[in-house]
Design an enzyme around this catalytic site. Sequence first.
Site, mmCIF file in Angstrom:
data_model
loop_
_atom_site.group_PDB
_atom_site.id
_atom_site.type_symbol
_atom_site.label_atom_id
_atom_site.label_comp_id
_atom_site.label_asym_id
_atom_site.label_seq_id
_atom_site.Cartn_x
_atom_site.Cartn_y
_atom_site.Cartn_z
ATOM 1 N N CYS A 2 0.779 -1.141 -0.208
ATOM 2 C CA CYS A 2 0.160 0.054 0.067
ATOM 3 C C CYS A 2 0.704 1.242 0.057
ATOM 4 C CB CYS A 2 -1.079 0.117 1.094
ATOM 5 S SG CYS A 2 -1.920 -1.256 1.316
ATOM 6 N N ARG A 27 5.752 -0.197 -5.050
ATOM 7 C CA ARG A 27 5.604 -0.930 -3.719
ATOM 8 C C ARG A 27 4.567 -2.134 -3.989
ATOM 9 N NH1 ARG A 27 6.747 2.776 0.473
ATOM 10 N NH2 ARG A 27 5.233 1.862 1.889
ATOM 11 N N TRP A 75 -2.616 -2.809 -1.510
ATOM 12 C CA TRP A 75 -2.455 -4.334 -1.892
ATOM 13 C C TRP A 75 -3.261 -4.899 -0.799
ATOM 14 C CZ3 TRP A 75 0.175 -8.531 0.745
ATOM 15 C CH2 TRP A 75 0.809 -9.365 -0.141
ATOM 16 N N ASN A 99 -2.373 2.586 5.598
ATOM 17 C CA ASN A 99 -1.363 1.451 5.202
ATOM 18 C C ASN A 99 -0.896 0.764 6.303
ATOM 19 O OD1 ASN A 99 0.624 -0.159 4.189
ATOM 20 N ND2 ASN A 99 2.009 1.775 4.044
ATOM 21 N N GLY A 100 -1.131 -0.625 6.279
ATOM 22 C CA GLY A 100 -0.743 -1.538 7.584
ATOM 23 C C GLY A 100 -2.131 -2.263 7.854
ATOM 24 N N GLU A 465 19.730 -16.936 -4.946
ATOM 25 C CA GLU A 465 19.085 -15.591 -5.346
ATOM 26 C C GLU A 465 18.944 -15.658 -6.727
ATOM 27 O OE1 GLU A 465 18.206 -12.994 -4.231
ATOM 28 O OE2 GLU A 465 18.272 -11.423 -5.605
ATOM 29 N N LYS A 469 15.340 -14.780 -8.238
ATOM 30 C CA LYS A 469 15.146 -13.684 -9.343
ATOM 31 C C LYS A 469 14.305 -14.095 -10.517
ATOM 32 C CE LYS A 469 16.275 -10.961 -7.665
ATOM 33 N NZ LYS A 469 15.647 -10.211 -6.758
ATOM 34 N N GLU A 472 10.742 -14.757 -9.616
ATOM 35 C CA GLU A 472 10.014 -13.418 -9.317
ATOM 36 C C GLU A 472 9.697 -12.942 -10.678
ATOM 37 O OE1 GLU A 472 11.489 -11.059 -5.674
ATOM 38 O OE2 GLU A 472 12.872 -11.404 -6.939
ATOM 39 N N HIS A 488 19.112 -37.282 -3.539
ATOM 40 C CA HIS A 488 18.242 -37.904 -2.429
ATOM 41 C C HIS A 488 16.769 -37.322 -2.847
ATOM 42 C CE1 HIS A 488 21.596 -39.027 -0.045
ATOM 43 N NE2 HIS A 488 22.110 -37.852 -0.325
ATOM 44 N N LYS A 583 7.106 -4.242 -3.113
ATOM 45 C CA LYS A 583 8.340 -3.919 -3.063
ATOM 46 C C LYS A 583 8.924 -4.145 -1.340
ATOM 47 C CE LYS A 583 12.579 -2.193 -4.350
ATOM 48 N NZ LYS A 583 13.528 -3.429 -4.746
HETATM 49 C C1 G6P Z 1 10.215 -7.880 -0.982
HETATM 50 C C2 G6P Z 1 11.079 -7.572 -1.959
HETATM 51 C C3 G6P Z 1 12.388 -8.264 -2.185
HETATM 52 C C4 G6P Z 1 13.014 -7.872 -0.846
HETATM 53 C C5 G6P Z 1 12.347 -8.195 0.122
HETATM 54 C C6 G6P Z 1 13.100 -7.678 1.533
HETATM 55 O O1 G6P Z 1 9.837 -9.408 -1.089
HETATM 56 O O2 G6P Z 1 10.222 -7.688 -3.295
HETATM 57 O O3 G6P Z 1 13.062 -7.593 -3.204
HETATM 58 O O4 G6P Z 1 14.348 -8.775 -1.154
HETATM 59 O O5 G6P Z 1 10.973 -7.638 0.253
HETATM 60 O O6 G6P Z 1 12.923 -6.283 1.501
HETATM 61 P P1 G6P Z 1 13.914 -5.354 2.422
HETATM 62 O O7 G6P Z 1 13.540 -3.963 1.914
HETATM 63 O O8 G6P Z 1 13.764 -5.567 3.690
HETATM 64 O O9 G6P Z 1 15.296 -5.628 1.924
#
Ligand code: G6P
Length: 588
Positions: A2, A27, A75, A99-100, A465, A469, A472, A488, A583
């Site tokens: 949000c 976001r 969101w 937001n929250g 990672e 990536k 995602e 296994h 985000k």
């Molecule tokens: C979300 C984002 C990720 C990020 C994670 C942690 O899932 O999509 O890209 O790594 O949050 O966010 P931060 O702001 O705590 O690094």
Amino acid sequence: MCGIIGYIGKSSPIDVLIEGLKNLEYRGYDSAGIAVKNKEEVQKVKSVGKIANLEEKINNTKLIDSNLGIAHTRWATHGSPTEINAHPHTVGNVTIVHNGIIENAEELRKKLEKENIKFNSETDTEVIAVLINKYYKDNELEAIKKALKELKGSYALGILFSGSDKLYTTRKDSPLIVGIGKNENFIASDIAAIINYTNKYILLEEGEIGEITKDKVVIYKDNKIIKKDILETDISADAKDKCGYDHYMLKEIMEEPIVLEKTFKPYLKDLSLLPNLTQYEEIHIVACGSAMYAGLIGSSLLEEFANIRVYVEVASEYRYKNIVYNKKTLVILISQSGETADTIAAMRMAKDAGIDTLAIVNVKTSTIARESDKQVFIEAGPEIAVATTKAYILQAGILSLLAYKTAKDKNLIKEDIIKEVKKLPRLLKEVLDRREEYLEIAKSIYKKDNIFFIGRKIDYSICMEGSLKLKEVSYIHSEAYQAGELKHGTISLINDGYPVFAIITDDKVKDKTISNVEEVISRGADVIIISNEKIANYKKQVIVPKINSFMQPLLVVPTLQLIAYEVAKLRNCDIDKPKNLAKSVTVE
Ligand code: G6P
């Protein structure tokens, strides 16, 4: 997650609100809405889906004359993403954006329903509006304060009252700033959302309420007016520009050499500027998503070279565990935004137990930056693409430097890597310039449904990672696996043409991983090797420059980021805003 924007000023709020919402799109959201207000009425426009839908609706609506408004990207948490559930919500004389998450919303709703109050939406936000309206007679501040007393959970709020021409705001455990302009003022989830209008802002602390007119911002705490510092951000307006790139993700990957140089600069001159970790017997690295995977790189290096036991944990798990702390434990929190709800909770838990906390964080004014005992800042600048790239590289980079420094401080290594590290930005640029090569690989895998990443030790951390990536941004299912563990069970999934990325950089386990590569090849896998030297005669190989063990991951992960980007592009995905993702995850 949000986003909130609010405006009070000399002219119509519409442009500021729409631009602000667009700036907050990163976001993550699934519906959006605005409310504008004048002396007579409050008018709302809401829509499901992209801001463009809202914009179209606004363009087709005759709007009232106004110089005050609030807007929101939602969101969905409580209730599906429908127009009714979209913010702003109006109850009686009160209109709010939130937001929250209100944790006792259900309880409050039941109580209020017994008072014959009817709810329109399924949201927890409407409960807040009902409460403020219930307590609103003629004093806005009193109504807000009384309502807040009943709420449990997190909130950042923008509030309009039909009887007032002021904008009100308050927050708890959810980010919000008050932007200070000339004859106009703002509220926003982050300063970047209003950077085209002002770079001055006030950080609202918990328990404070802002009362805002076009030329005055008054902040109240415990019934008193308090004086607040006006801060200035160094984010420039063009930091929000794509600079000719098709996507923010690509722009941000390409920025990696520059931001790495900037972040490392002071430490390469004087390593002692980094915290001394020699007094700790144990380290817990706690974070979410990619930040946690950056932590895995740090843990591999700290354990291997600095002889410290390091536990890496997902913050949403850690915060609910019974952690038995050794007094010589350090908790390292990693967060780009510094506002991730679970990471904040984990930090507070460690602090409550009297444990030292160190934050590796990008946003200097964030909650984690302000509440942790020590901070090391990364200099990523604003990161807009939902999937992190440059911030991950810097988080992993700082941990790598910390591991090196700690090993040095403990006299465990003789090697001096500083001269070589200075070359890192140039080497990284060379790696990034090989996009054609990555596109070819992307073309060979983008139609697949499943992909594996295999590696051992630090190479496995890189796989985590790389796999995250890819899934995602491209929505291809992928999994990172410890190469030695394949037998296994997972190897049963391998069949003809199944893509398997093998990351092979760690000399100690190189041969072992190569054996695992042979195992999957003999079952039909299409193996793509990413290494720092040529490995036998395998057909598909990306060879990145060889560098010391501390910095090697920083030359490998960018190739995986670019491959993920190219795959997502070939699949026509919404690269910067993948579906369902946010985000900054500011709720649990
Ligand atoms: C979300 C984002 C990720 C990020 C994670 C942690 O899932 O999509 O890209 O790594 O949050 O966010 P931060 O702001 O705590 O690094």
